[in-house]
Motif scaffolding. Structure first.
Motif, PDB file in Angstrom:
ATOM      1  N   ASP A  93       1.023  -1.124  -0.369  1.00  0.00           N
ATOM      2  CA  ASP A  93       0.028   0.061  -0.220  1.00  0.00           C
ATOM      3  C   ASP A  93       1.094   1.405   0.115  1.00  0.00           C
ATOM      4  OD1 ASP A  93      -2.689  -1.907   0.194  1.00  0.00           O
ATOM      5  OD2 ASP A  93      -2.176  -1.155   2.693  1.00  0.00           O
ATOM      6  N   ALA A  94       1.872   1.673   0.974  1.00  0.00           N
ATOM      7  CA  ALA A  94       2.970   2.532   0.605  1.00  0.00           C
ATOM      8  C   ALA A  94       3.680   2.454   0.256  1.00  0.00           C
ATOM      9  CB  ALA A  94       3.110   2.490   2.393  1.00  0.00           C
ATOM     10  N   ARG A  95       4.347   1.845  -0.538  1.00  0.00           N
ATOM     11  CA  ARG A  95       4.908   1.793  -1.644  1.00  0.00           C
ATOM     12  C   ARG A  95       4.254   2.126  -2.875  1.00  0.00           C
ATOM     13  NH1 ARG A  95       6.948  -2.638  -4.683  1.00  0.00           N
ATOM     14  NH2 ARG A  95       6.474  -4.241  -2.973  1.00  0.00           N
ATOM     15  N   THR A  96       3.255   1.954  -3.436  1.00  0.00           N
ATOM     16  CA  THR A  96       2.058   2.165  -4.252  1.00  0.00           C
ATOM     17  C   THR A  96       1.835   4.036  -4.320  1.00  0.00           C
ATOM     18  OG1 THR A  96       1.364  -0.256  -4.870  1.00  0.00           O
ATOM     19  CG2 THR A  96       0.638   1.842  -5.679  1.00  0.00           C
ATOM     20  N   LEU A  97       1.785   3.996  -2.826  1.00  0.00           N
ATOM     21  CA  LEU A  97       1.141   5.542  -2.681  1.00  0.00           C
ATOM     22  C   LEU A  97       1.954   6.259  -2.647  1.00  0.00           C
ATOM     23  CD1 LEU A  97      -1.076   7.312  -1.572  1.00  0.00           C
ATOM     24  CD2 LEU A  97      -0.092   6.959   0.630  1.00  0.00           C
ATOM     25  N   ASP A  98       3.797   5.937  -2.339  1.00  0.00           N
ATOM     26  CA  ASP A  98       4.996   6.647  -3.145  1.00  0.00           C
ATOM     27  C   ASP A  98       5.134   6.294  -4.650  1.00  0.00           C
ATOM     28  OD1 ASP A  98       7.051   7.639  -1.275  1.00  0.00           O
ATOM     29  OD2 ASP A  98       8.326   6.870  -2.247  1.00  0.00           O
ATOM     30  N   LEU A  99       4.417   5.469  -4.858  1.00  0.00           N
ATOM     31  CA  LEU A  99       4.704   5.979  -6.341  1.00  0.00           C
ATOM     32  C   LEU A  99       3.827   6.733  -7.088  1.00  0.00           C
ATOM     33  CD1 LEU A  99       6.772   4.630  -9.065  1.00  0.00           C
ATOM     34  CD2 LEU A  99       4.925   3.119  -9.896  1.00  0.00           C
ATOM     35  N   LEU A 100       2.919   6.962  -7.001  1.00  0.00           N
ATOM     36  CA  LEU A 100       2.004   7.948  -6.791  1.00  0.00           C
ATOM     37  C   LEU A 100       2.043   8.769  -7.233  1.00  0.00           C
ATOM     38  CD1 LEU A 100      -1.318   5.847  -6.835  1.00  0.00           C
ATOM     39  CD2 LEU A 100      -0.434   7.428  -8.856  1.00  0.00           C
ATOM     40  N   LEU A 101       2.831   8.994  -5.370  1.00  0.00           N
ATOM     41  CA  LEU A 101       2.965  10.845  -5.706  1.00  0.00           C
ATOM     42  C   LEU A 101       3.955  11.011  -6.129  1.00  0.00           C
ATOM     43  CD1 LEU A 101       3.053  10.613  -1.512  1.00  0.00           C
ATOM     44  CD2 LEU A 101       1.022  11.915  -3.427  1.00  0.00           C
ATOM     45  N   ILE A 102       5.049  10.710  -6.582  1.00  0.00           N
ATOM     46  CA  ILE A 102       6.349  10.798  -7.311  1.00  0.00           C
ATOM     47  C   ILE A 102       5.500  10.725  -8.536  1.00  0.00           C
ATOM     48  CG2 ILE A 102       8.204  10.111  -8.465  1.00  0.00           C
ATOM     49  CD1 ILE A 102       8.440   7.936  -6.519  1.00  0.00           C
ATOM     50  N   LEU A 103       4.596  10.106  -9.278  1.00  0.00           N
ATOM     51  CA  LEU A 103       4.226   9.725 -10.172  1.00  0.00           C
ATOM     52  C   LEU A 103       3.366  11.194 -11.147  1.00  0.00           C
ATOM     53  CD1 LEU A 103       3.176   6.778 -11.694  1.00  0.00           C
ATOM     54  CD2 LEU A 103       6.163   7.560 -12.201  1.00  0.00           C
ATOM     55  N   GLN A 104       2.971  12.098  -9.749  1.00  0.00           N
ATOM     56  CA  GLN A 104       2.196  12.625  -9.803  1.00  0.00           C
ATOM     57  C   GLN A 104       2.422  14.720  -9.984  1.00  0.00           C
ATOM     58  OE1 GLN A 104      -0.948  12.206  -8.067  1.00  0.00           O
ATOM     59  NE2 GLN A 104      -2.360  11.340  -9.916  1.00  0.00           N
ATOM     60  N   ALA A 105       3.817  14.576  -9.185  1.00  0.00           N
ATOM     61  CA  ALA A 105       4.574  14.887  -8.171  1.00  0.00           C
ATOM     62  C   ALA A 105       4.732  16.996  -8.926  1.00  0.00           C
ATOM     63  CB  ALA A 105       5.839  15.058  -7.861  1.00  0.00           C
ATOM     64  N   GLU A 106       5.483  16.279 -10.755  1.00  0.00           N
ATOM     65  CA  GLU A 106       5.373  17.364 -11.521  1.00  0.00           C
ATOM     66  C   GLU A 106       4.547  16.886 -12.797  1.00  0.00           C
ATOM     67  OE1 GLU A 106       6.005  20.296 -12.103  1.00  0.00           O
ATOM     68  OE2 GLU A 106       6.928  20.535 -13.779  1.00  0.00           O
ATOM     69  N   HIS A 107       4.198  18.148 -13.814  1.00  0.00           N
ATOM     70  CA  HIS A 107       3.798  18.036 -14.823  1.00  0.00           C
ATOM     71  C   HIS A 107       3.994  18.511 -15.935  1.00  0.00           C
ATOM     72  CE1 HIS A 107       1.101  15.778 -18.092  1.00  0.00           C
ATOM     73  NE2 HIS A 107       2.112  14.925 -18.032  1.00  0.00           N
ATOM     74  N   GLY A 108       5.417  19.841 -15.817  1.00  0.00           N
ATOM     75  CA  GLY A 108       5.129  20.991 -16.845  1.00  0.00           C
ATOM     76  C   GLY A 108       4.732  21.856 -15.958  1.00  0.00           C
ATOM     77  N   GLY A 109       5.011  23.286 -16.713  1.00  0.00           N
ATOM     78  CA  GLY A 109       4.059  24.699 -16.063  1.00  0.00           C
ATOM     79  C   GLY A 109       3.419  24.930 -16.891  1.00  0.00           C
ATOM     80  N   GLY A 110       2.903  24.509 -17.731  1.00  0.00           N
ATOM     81  CA  GLY A 110       1.006  24.709 -18.505  1.00  0.00           C
ATOM     82  C   GLY A 110      -0.119  24.253 -18.160  1.00  0.00           C
ATOM     83  N   ASN A 111      -0.076  23.249 -17.008  1.00  0.00           N
ATOM     84  CA  ASN A 111      -1.533  22.396 -16.455  1.00  0.00           C
ATOM     85  C   ASN A 111      -1.539  24.077 -15.557  1.00  0.00           C
ATOM     86  OD1 ASN A 111      -0.315  21.633 -13.361  1.00  0.00           O
ATOM     87  ND2 ASN A 111       1.566  21.059 -14.351  1.00  0.00           N
ATOM     88  N   ASN A 112      -3.137  23.546 -15.473  1.00  0.00           N
ATOM     89  CA  ASN A 112      -4.149  25.012 -14.542  1.00  0.00           C
ATOM     90  C   ASN A 112      -3.610  25.437 -13.662  1.00  0.00           C
ATOM     91  OD1 ASN A 112      -6.134  26.299 -13.413  1.00  0.00           O
ATOM     92  ND2 ASN A 112      -6.522  26.153 -15.838  1.00  0.00           N
ATOM     93  N   SER A 113      -2.900  24.618 -12.578  1.00  0.00           N
ATOM     94  CA  SER A 113      -3.104  24.768 -11.632  1.00  0.00           C
ATOM     95  C   SER A 113      -1.122  25.052 -11.100  1.00  0.00           C
ATOM     96  CB  SER A 113      -3.137  24.228 -10.045  1.00  0.00           C
ATOM     97  OG  SER A 113      -2.459  22.557 -11.311  1.00  0.00           O
ATOM     98  N   THR A 114      -0.193  24.762 -11.780  1.00  0.00           N
ATOM     99  CA  THR A 114       0.645  25.224 -11.723  1.00  0.00           C
ATOM    100  C   THR A 114       0.929  25.986 -12.261  1.00  0.00           C
ATOM    101  OG1 THR A 114       2.071  22.689 -12.150  1.00  0.00           O
ATOM    102  CG2 THR A 114       3.458  24.458 -12.409  1.00  0.00           C
ATOM    103  N   PHE A 115       0.568  27.093 -13.715  1.00  0.00           N
ATOM    104  CA  PHE A 115       0.369  27.980 -14.262  1.00  0.00           C
ATOM    105  C   PHE A 115      -0.696  29.217 -13.425  1.00  0.00           C
ATOM    106  CE2 PHE A 115      -1.643  31.267 -16.669  1.00  0.00           C
ATOM    107  CZ  PHE A 115      -0.308  31.845 -17.590  1.00  0.00           C
ATOM    108  N   SER A 116      -1.165  28.184 -12.314  1.00  0.00           N
ATOM    109  CA  SER A 116      -2.183  29.332 -11.301  1.00  0.00           C
ATOM    110  C   SER A 116      -0.863  29.508 -10.637  1.00  0.00           C
ATOM    111  CB  SER A 116      -2.961  28.585 -10.567  1.00  0.00           C
ATOM    112  OG  SER A 116      -4.152  28.609 -11.904  1.00  0.00           O
ATOM    113  N   VAL A 117      -0.050  28.453  -9.599  1.00  0.00           N
ATOM    114  CA  VAL A 117       0.993  29.236  -8.744  1.00  0.00           C
ATOM    115  C   VAL A 117       2.287  30.002  -9.299  1.00  0.00           C
ATOM    116  CG1 VAL A 117       3.202  28.223  -7.998  1.00  0.00           C
ATOM    117  CG2 VAL A 117       0.554  26.955  -7.615  1.00  0.00           C
TER     118      VAL A 117
END
Length: 333
Positions: free
Chosen positions: A108-132
């Motif tokens: 459970d923990a290892r899978t959640l850890d991977l998900l956190l890594i995979l979703q940590a960053e996705h460029g500056g063009g996505n809406n929330s990151t651009f908002s920041v």
């Protein structure tokens, strides 16, 4: 360093307990804005201070989300209230699972850890990151900027994709009689794409991505851990069905749309099912996305404020109408 910052200020903890709330994302945004009050130097945008604030935010997001959900569950559903103090010897993913629901497996923990890594960053063009980035470019404080990102991610068109996939998956489980019958699945997907069944949007959630067209490397990694997790949770039949849905959805999308586009599944196709198997409630799916993406938000904010020649971001809006003669007010209908 992260472990040292996971515990919340007592005043933040009491605010979550006393003010409660029905939306975890709103509680998260409120708690982030409150952190400004407890920061002795909130307006300092030096590299050292930005890094200190970033570590504080990354560390405390799991605690805020876990406490906020348990308070919500207590207030709305009348369940027992559990406020577990984070443990120093646990990883961020392990601490979150411990604070949220106490019991979890190593996978459970290892899978959640991977998900956190995979979703940590996705460029500056996505809406929330651009908002920041756009708010950071004004010179505002870190907490105001991150709260803007949370507000953006809260929107269902941005942060709610994996919930839509899970809801669709449950619908297909109920409406497809034989989970191994490709023809039955194909026929149903064709009806979905033609806006005849399900929610009649013509969409198959979790299929296609604006950037990843050939394949989503995040989905490939997550799929293999999802397979292992399904074995552990005795849900292999559901995983096999989801895997077949992925295959047929891509095939039918190409057949029905017929526009030459190459599509693949994206990370949301499996993430919701993974969250379900770990035992995480839908109420925190989008907050979990924020818990991962706070790393990318902080990185983009720090970059925005650290390069030479920085200036305020001002997107241009172009009028697409044809030029017309001015009509006096009294002559307008």
């Amino acid at each position: 360093l992260i472990s040292d910052n996971v515990p919340l200020d007592q005043r933040t903890k009491m605010s979550i307990l006393e003010l409660e709330g029905s939306n975890i994302m709103n509680i998260l945004a409120r708690s982030v804005l409150e952190m400004y009050i407890f920061d002795e130097n909130p307006e300092d945008t030096s590299k050292e201070n930005l890094m200190r604030q970033s570590i504080s935010l990354i560390s405390r997001f799991p605690t805020i989300i876990a406490y906020a959900y348990n308070v919500y569950r207590h207030a709305i559903s009348g369940r027992s209230l559990h406020i577990r103090h984070p443990r120093e010897n646990l990883s961020l993913a392990e601490n979150f699972l411990y604070m949220l629901k106490r019991d979890y497996t190593e996978l459970d923990a290892r899978t959640l850890d991977l998900l956190l890594i995979l979703q940590a960053e996705h460029g500056g063009g996505n809406n929330s990151t651009f908002s920041v980035r756009v708010t950071s470019s004004t010179g505002t404080d870190t907490y105001s900027s991150i709260a803007a990102g949370i507000g953006s991610l809260k929107g269902p068109l941005h942060g709610g994709a994996n919930i839509q996939v899970v809801d669709m998956f449950h619908h297909l489980q109920e409406n497809i009689k034989d989970w191994t019958n490709k023809k039955e699945i194909d026929d149903y997907f064709k009806k979905m794409l033609n806006k005849e069944v399900y929610n009649k949007t013509g969409l198959i959630y979790g299929i296609g991505h604006a950037v990843y067209t050939i394949s989503d490397p995040r989905a490939l990694l997550l799929k293999e851990l999802a397979r292992d997790l399904a074995k552990e949770k005795k849900r292999e039949k559901e995983f096999a069905f989801l895997e077949l849905l992925e295959e047929r959805a891509i095939e039918m999308f190409i057949k029905v749309k017929g526009d030459g586009k190459t599509v693949s599944s994206n990370v949301d196709f499996y993430s919701g099912f993974v969250y379900e198997m770990i035992g995480l409630p839908q109420k925190i799916y989008t907050p979990l996305f924020a818990m991962a993406r706070i790393v990318g938000w902080c990185a983009h904010r720090n970059e925005e404020l650290s390069f030479k020649g920085k200036r305020i971001i001002r997107p241009a809006y172009i009028n697409s109408l044809d030029t017309r003669e001015y009509t006096p007010l009294k002559e307008r209908i």
